[in-house]
Design a protein around this motif. Structure first.
Motif, mmCIF file in Angstrom:
data_model
loop_
_atom_site.group_PDB
_atom_site.id
_atom_site.type_symbol
_atom_site.label_atom_id
_atom_site.label_comp_id
_atom_site.label_asym_id
_atom_site.label_seq_id
_atom_site.Cartn_x
_atom_site.Cartn_y
_atom_site.Cartn_z
ATOM 1 N N LEU A 63 0.826 -1.210 0.000
ATOM 2 C CA LEU A 63 0.000 0.000 0.000
ATOM 3 C C LEU A 63 0.856 1.252 0.000
ATOM 4 O O LEU A 63 0.596 2.205 -0.747
ATOM 5 C CB LEU A 63 -0.935 0.019 1.213
ATOM 6 N N LEU A 64 1.885 1.277 0.832
ATOM 7 C CA LEU A 64 2.744 2.463 0.889
ATOM 8 C C LEU A 64 3.567 2.591 -0.388
ATOM 9 O O LEU A 64 3.774 3.699 -0.887
ATOM 10 C CB LEU A 64 3.649 2.429 2.120
ATOM 11 N N THR A 68 3.438 5.832 -3.033
ATOM 12 C CA THR A 68 4.629 6.526 -3.511
ATOM 13 C C THR A 68 4.509 6.780 -5.011
ATOM 14 O O THR A 68 4.766 7.882 -5.497
ATOM 15 C CB THR A 68 5.900 5.710 -3.201
ATOM 16 N N PHE A 69 4.084 5.764 -5.747
ATOM 17 C CA PHE A 69 3.915 5.909 -7.195
ATOM 18 C C PHE A 69 2.790 6.881 -7.538
ATOM 19 O O PHE A 69 2.903 7.648 -8.493
ATOM 20 C CB PHE A 69 3.657 4.547 -7.847
ATOM 21 N N TRP A 83 -0.001 -0.118 -12.949
ATOM 22 C CA TRP A 83 -0.451 0.274 -11.609
ATOM 23 C C TRP A 83 -0.547 -0.919 -10.672
ATOM 24 O O TRP A 83 -0.241 -0.814 -9.487
ATOM 25 C CB TRP A 83 -1.787 1.011 -11.683
ATOM 26 N N GLN A 84 -0.971 -2.072 -11.175
ATOM 27 C CA GLN A 84 -1.113 -3.245 -10.304
ATOM 28 C C GLN A 84 0.227 -3.637 -9.690
ATOM 29 O O GLN A 84 0.296 -4.037 -8.534
ATOM 30 C CB GLN A 84 -1.727 -4.405 -11.095
ATOM 31 N N ALA A 85 1.289 -3.495 -10.451
ATOM 32 C CA ALA A 85 2.625 -3.853 -9.947
ATOM 33 C C ALA A 85 3.067 -2.939 -8.815
ATOM 34 O O ALA A 85 3.900 -3.337 -7.989
ATOM 35 C CB ALA A 85 3.641 -3.809 -11.087
ATOM 36 N N THR A 86 2.528 -1.729 -8.743
ATOM 37 C CA THR A 86 2.946 -0.801 -7.685
ATOM 38 C C THR A 86 2.476 -1.244 -6.303
ATOM 39 O O THR A 86 2.949 -0.723 -5.303
ATOM 40 C CB THR A 86 2.440 0.633 -7.957
ATOM 41 N N PHE A 87 1.551 -2.193 -6.250
ATOM 42 C CA PHE A 87 1.048 -2.677 -4.963
ATOM 43 C C PHE A 87 1.974 -3.704 -4.307
ATOM 44 O O PHE A 87 1.626 -4.276 -3.280
ATOM 45 C CB PHE A 87 -0.347 -3.283 -5.115
#
Length: 166
Positions: A63-64, A68-69, A83-87
């Motif tokens: 989540l954090l 950040t992204f 976006w999914q990879a940023t999780f």
């Protein structure tokens, strides 16, 4: 709730009562939420901080990392292709690394916002060919996004080690 269910209660900080104008109020609430979610992740233990506690796979550190992204995209103009990879934080990233990266990004976003007096003006972009939302929209969106994920983080942190509070 029994003492075995609620092992540790964090200090509960009320929302800010700052600002004489719209910009100060929006930034005050955003900074409050940013501080809350960073504190919720800071100090969480491995591997629980990466462990999915819900079927979607959402985890506290992810989540954090995601936020950040989002901050970098909305305020700093970075492109995000997945976006999914940023999780999910990279396996080599420690909790301290992700928290520090988030705080650094927040500082960079705040430095940019310090130079923006007109909430109706577009967010300054390093690439002028890319359309930018207004400062007002960007702040409102980040309050919504950060608040939503801070609520998720509250629940996940309690599941990880019983810690509650803001």
């Amino acid at each position: 709730m029994s003492s075995t269910t609620r092992r540790s209660r964090g200090r509960d900080t009320p929302p800010p009562r700052t600002g004489d104008n719209e910009g100060e109020v929006l930034r005050g609430f955003l900074d409050y939420l940013r501080t809350s979610i960073a504190a919720k992740v800071d100090g969480a233990r491995e591997p629980q901080v990466r462990t999915a506690a819900v079927p979607s796979g959402t985890n506290l550190l992810g989540l954090l990392n995601h936020l950040t992204f989002v901050e970098r995209s909305v305020f700093l103009g970075d492109d995000v292709t997945d976006w999914q990879a940023t999780f999910h934080a990279a396996p080599a990233d420690s909790v301290a690394d992700v928290v520090a990266r988030y705080r650094d990004t927040v500082q960079r976003a705040n430095d940019l916002l310090d130079g923006c007096a007109d909430l109706g003006a577009p967010v300054p972009r390093p690439r002028p060919d890319r359309p930018a939302p207004s400062i007002r929209w960007a702040l409102a969106h980040m309050i919504e996004e950060t608040g939503r994920h801070a609520g998720h983080a509250d629940i996940l942190r309690e599941l990880v080690d019983g810690t509650t509070g803001r």
